[in-house]
Scaffold this motif. Structure first.
Motif, PDB file in Angstrom:
ATOM      1  N   UNK A  83       0.861  -1.185   0.000  1.00 28.63           N
ATOM      2  CA  UNK A  83       0.000   0.000   0.000  1.00 28.63           C
ATOM      3  C   UNK A  83       0.901   1.240   0.000  1.00 28.63           C
ATOM      4  N   UNK A  84       0.694   2.151  -0.959  1.00 24.60           N
ATOM      5  CA  UNK A  84       1.584   3.320  -1.117  1.00 24.60           C
ATOM      6  C   UNK A  84       0.767   4.607  -1.004  1.00 24.60           C
ATOM      7  N   UNK A  85       1.013   5.372   0.069  1.00 30.23           N
ATOM      8  CA  UNK A  85       0.315   6.648   0.238  1.00 30.23           C
ATOM      9  C   UNK A  85       1.390   7.733   0.431  1.00 30.23           C
ATOM     10  N   UNK A  86       1.981   8.120  -0.692  1.00 33.64           N
ATOM     11  CA  UNK A  86       3.085   9.087  -0.697  1.00 33.64           C
ATOM     12  C   UNK A  86       2.701  10.205  -1.662  1.00 33.64           C
ATOM     13  N   UNK A  87       2.831  11.477  -1.250  1.00 33.69           N
ATOM     14  CA  UNK A  87       2.382  12.581  -2.115  1.00 33.69           C
ATOM     15  C   UNK A  87       3.337  12.841  -3.279  1.00 33.69           C
ATOM     16  N   UNK A  88       3.206  14.012  -3.882  1.00 34.52           N
ATOM     17  CA  UNK A  88       3.992  14.352  -5.074  1.00 34.52           C
ATOM     18  C   UNK A  88       5.416  14.765  -4.702  1.00 34.52           C
ATOM     19  N   UNK A  89       6.187  13.797  -4.244  1.00 31.21           N
ATOM     20  CA  UNK A  89       7.607  14.015  -3.912  1.00 31.21           C
ATOM     21  C   UNK A  89       8.414  12.910  -4.596  1.00 31.21           C
ATOM     22  N   UNK A  90       9.717  13.140  -4.818  1.00 36.97           N
ATOM     23  CA  UNK A  90      10.515  12.152  -5.555  1.00 36.97           C
ATOM     24  C   UNK A  90      10.538  10.757  -4.916  1.00 36.97           C
ATOM     25  N   UNK A  91      10.341  10.680  -3.587  1.00 39.97           N
ATOM     26  CA  UNK A  91      10.327   9.369  -2.925  1.00 39.97           C
ATOM     27  C   UNK A  91       9.260   8.452  -3.522  1.00 39.97           C
ATOM     28  N   UNK A  92       8.183   9.036  -4.043  1.00 41.07           N
ATOM     29  CA  UNK A  92       7.142   8.223  -4.667  1.00 41.07           C
ATOM     30  C   UNK A  92       7.723   7.411  -5.825  1.00 41.07           C
ATOM     31  N   UNK A  93       8.600   8.034  -6.604  1.00 44.07           N
ATOM     32  CA  UNK A  93       9.224   7.320  -7.726  1.00 44.07           C
ATOM     33  C   UNK A  93      10.138   6.204  -7.224  1.00 44.07           C
TER      34      UNK A  93
END
Length: 548
Positions: A83-93
């Motif tokens: 489950x991935x709940x990460x906003x618009x930051x490079x860590x999401x990539x």
């Protein structure tokens, strides 16, 4: 300039994507581009619009390798869900690409979900782990999540959650393809939850070939080249994020812009960013365009912008006209779903018919059919359906995960039924009518909410509108409009009459809204689509109460 499609018929006839047996977007695309260590993949812009960082494909390769190694160390295997709940930051990539390389299946989610939504998603998919940004971590307090074995927090430290930065700093940035289990193009890649405008969200599972299929989205509708800077407005929890911030763009080698937008949409900030960074291709939902055209557009330099597109819900012709007047670009409407890639669109090589969805995208046989899957005559409303037999097209999902009933409902005979209704004109252009359950039956007529909303949208006082059927003692059902006014306009009986007369002039008189209600905002799904189902339900309950 030359476009990626010069002749529509020719391209449709000859287009084909060869799908290899084994495919992995992380290794086959990111690592391949990374061989040129200077090739720019991403410009990340922070909330203020000025702070920014640039990332090459080589940077992304190392970031994704690190997270893949974190997953390996934690015992994740191919087929496990995260489950991935990460906003618009490079860590999401880092997280998403690391998952792809491992064959671990990410389940992206927007941070606006409530605890019950989070629990539903994690339990339904039996997710083994969760990676969550510190801003959303408190929503997990008190939730019983029996399948969850690993919890990682991004952007800070929190109780019994492991620190993402700490794990990444210890992980190796080296990873060869041979060290992980290979992924076939038919293996599960990603799970998205549909917007759920009516029922609990369904799980849409896509295969690894889905990433490759977005070449269709990026090449034809987005018209991208390796020289472009592309910006799609989308939260990382929506399917639109991989439509516009990752798959097709990076297959082509286009640089992507990601803006860590604030919770409230700031149209001026977005226009400032477009100008400052020289965005060349831009994609936004209709809601955003409707707010952008209310700004003083002549203040901005749009000379870099060459191509504008929109998806989510059809765009009203008036918005297209104003945007073109100030930016010099026509907005090319496109259609697709969480379940597909871009399947119908307007393309630069075709004449635009304002308000039309356009024509089927190369690679897909799309038609308007009746309940039994028979194509309907020109001008007749039917289901938008995609042919899936004898050959299942790349980019269309195979069924809802763990939901046979919904799968049977959607796949009937040779067709995948999208749940949307439209009609085709004599030139083969598609015209959106509405979700199958949004169509209004009033006084013997079938009325699509979109055509009434388009007429409303061209009134100078209307910022946004939603049209539903409302129960009526005499007529059975009448057309009712919920309207958000533009700044400077106040609700009044005179304004209601003026709006009604305007609609009668703009479209067939029987379609005008017999009732108008002014509201501050409209209910929307997490992906920004108007929840007409909520408005309908509210109307039914209200009328029932009044009739007692």
């Amino acid at each position: 300039m030359a476009h990626n499609m010069e002749n529509y018929e020719e391209t449709v006839k000859n287009f084909k994507i060869d799908v290899p047996v084994y495919y992995n977007f992380g290794f086959d695309v990111i690592d391949k581009w990374a061989e040129d260590r200077s090739k720019l993949a991403l410009i990340w812009v922070d909330t203020d619009g000025d702070t920014h960082h640039k990332y090459t494909f080589y940077d992304l390769m190392k970031m994704s390798n690190k997270f893949a190694n974190v997953l390996r160390a934690k015992g994740f295997k191919k087929g496990d869900k995260l489950y991935v709940m990460v906003p618009r930051i490079p860590d999401w990539y880092s997280v998403m690409l690391g998952c792809f390389k491992m064959g671990v299946i990410p389940m992206p989610a927007p941070k606006i979900l409530q605890p019950k939504d989070i629990k539903y998603r994690i339990d339904a998919a039996e997710a083994k782990g969760a990676v969550v940004h510190i801003d959303g971590i408190e929503k997990f307090e008190g939730l019983e999540l029996p399948s969850l074995q690993q919890k990682i927090v991004v952007g800070g430290k929190y109780e019994d959650w492991e620190d993402f930065d700490g794990l990444m700093s210890k992980a190796s940035d080296k990873l060869s393809r041979e060290e992980v289990e290979p992924t076939k193009s038919t293996d599960p890649l990603i799970i998205y939850f549909t917007s759920g405008t009516t029922k609990f969200p369904k799980m849409v599972m896509h295969e690894h070939s889905y990433a490759l299929a977005h070449l269709i989205t990026a090449k034809f509708w987005q018209d991208l080249t390796p020289k472009d800077l592309h910006w799609t407005l989308s939260d990382t929890g929506w399917g639109k994020a991989v439509w516009g911030k990752m798959f097709g763009q990076w297959i082509i080698g286009t640089t992507v812009l990601m803006h860590n937008a604030a919770d409230k949409f700031d149209p001026e900030k977005h226009l400032y960013i477009m100008e400052k960074y020289g965005v060349t291709t831009f994609c936004a939902p209709p809601t955003a365009y409707r707010m952008l055209i209310l700004q003083d557009l002549k203040k901005y330099d749009f000379s870099q912008l060459r191509h504008s597109i929109s998806a989510g819900e059809p765009l009203n012709p008036d918005v297209i006209r104003i945007w073109r007047e100030y930016t010099g670009t026509t907005i090319y409407d496109g259609y697709g779903q969480t379940e597909t890639v871009n399947t119908i669109a307007n393309f630069p090589c075709l004449r635009i018919k304002p308000g039309s969805m356009g024509k089927p995208t190369p690679g897909f046989h799309v038609d308007v059919v009746d309940d039994d899957g028979n194509p309907v005559p020109v001008g007749e409303v039917g289901h938008i359906a995609i042919k899936v037999k004898p050959e299942h097209p790349i980019g269309v999902f195979k069924g809802y995960y763990k939901n046979e009933e919904a799968t049977k409902e959607a796949f009937r005979g040779d067709w995948y039924f999208t749940g949307d209704k439209a009609y085709k004109d004599e030139d083969g252009y598609f015209w959106f009518v509405g979700r199958a359950d949004d169509v209004i039956k009033a006084s013997g007529y079938r009325i699509g909410p979109f055509e009434v909303e388009s007429a409303l949208q061209s009134h100078p006082a209307v910022a946004e509108s939603a049209v539903v059927g409302s129960p009526d003692k005499i007529r059975g059902t009448i057309v009712k409009a919920f309207i958000v006014l533009k700044p400077g306009f106040e609700p009044s009986d005179e304004l209601v009459k003026d709006i009604q007369e305007h609609v009668k002039r703009e479209t067939a008189p029987y379609k005008y809204p017999r009732e108008v209600e002014f509201v501050k905002e409209l209910p929307k799904t997490v992906s920004g689509k108007i929840r007409r189902v909520e408005l309908r339900k509210m109307e039914e309950e209200r009328k029932l109460k009044n009739n007692k």
